[in-house]
Design a protein around this motif. Structure first.
Motif, PDB file in Angstrom:
ATOM      1  N   THR A  56       0.836  -1.206   0.000  1.00 17.22           N
ATOM      2  CA  THR A  56       0.000   0.000   0.000  1.00 17.22           C
ATOM      3  C   THR A  56       0.865   1.249   0.000  1.00 17.22           C
ATOM      4  OG1 THR A  56      -1.729  -1.212   1.166  1.00 17.22           O
ATOM      5  CG2 THR A  56      -1.890   1.183   1.187  1.00 17.22           C
ATOM      6  N   GLN A  59       2.118   1.802  -3.483  1.00 15.97           N
ATOM      7  CA  GLN A  59       1.100   2.381  -4.369  1.00 15.97           C
ATOM      8  C   GLN A  59       0.971   3.889  -4.147  1.00 15.97           C
ATOM      9  OE1 GLN A  59       0.571   0.049  -7.015  1.00 15.97           O
ATOM     10  NE2 GLN A  59      -1.177   1.396  -7.011  1.00 15.97           N
ATOM     11  N   LYS A  62       3.935   5.674  -5.557  1.00 16.90           N
ATOM     12  CA  LYS A  62       3.811   5.729  -7.019  1.00 16.90           C
ATOM     13  C   LYS A  62       2.951   6.919  -7.441  1.00 16.90           C
ATOM     14  CE  LYS A  62       2.098   3.124 -10.945  1.00 16.90           C
ATOM     15  NZ  LYS A  62       0.817   2.578 -11.294  1.00 16.90           N
TER      16      LYS A  62
END
Length: 110
Positions: A56, A59, A62
């Protein structure tokens, strides 16, 4: 947003929306606050600081990286993240201009 609609917005509006979208999750705000408080941070350090899983965190990193707010540099088998200073300065300036545009009215409105 459809490509034909983008021309209806200023570059400033598009950038503020992009940055706001990237920072619109509490975990991303926590990551940004952590990176702002340190010179740089390895992904594993971020995972240790936040109550979310490594995948998580990755992500969210990112999303922040795609918006240009952070940079990542490979350091051996890890990636070291830091604030992207030119983009952070741009965001700070844009939000400053945005909030300065508010005019306080003396009459009651709502």
């Amino acid at each position: 947003m459809g490509a034909s609609k983008i021309i209806d917005y200023t570059e400033e509006q598009i950038l503020v929306a992009k940055y706001a979208k990237a920072m619109s999750h509490p975990a991303r705000m926590a990551i940004m606050q952590l990176l702002l408080s340190k010179h740089s941070c390895i992904c594993g350090d971020i995972v240790d600081e936040l109550p979310i899983s490594q995948s998580t965190v990755s992500q969210h990193l990112k999303e922040l990286k795609e918006a240009g707010l952070i940079r990542g540099q490979i350091d051996g088998v890890s990636i070291c993240y830091c604030i992207n200073e030119p983009e952070w300065s741009k965001l700070t300036e844009l939000l400053g201009h945005f909030f300065e545009k508010r005019h306080v009215k003396t009459s009651s409105c709502c």
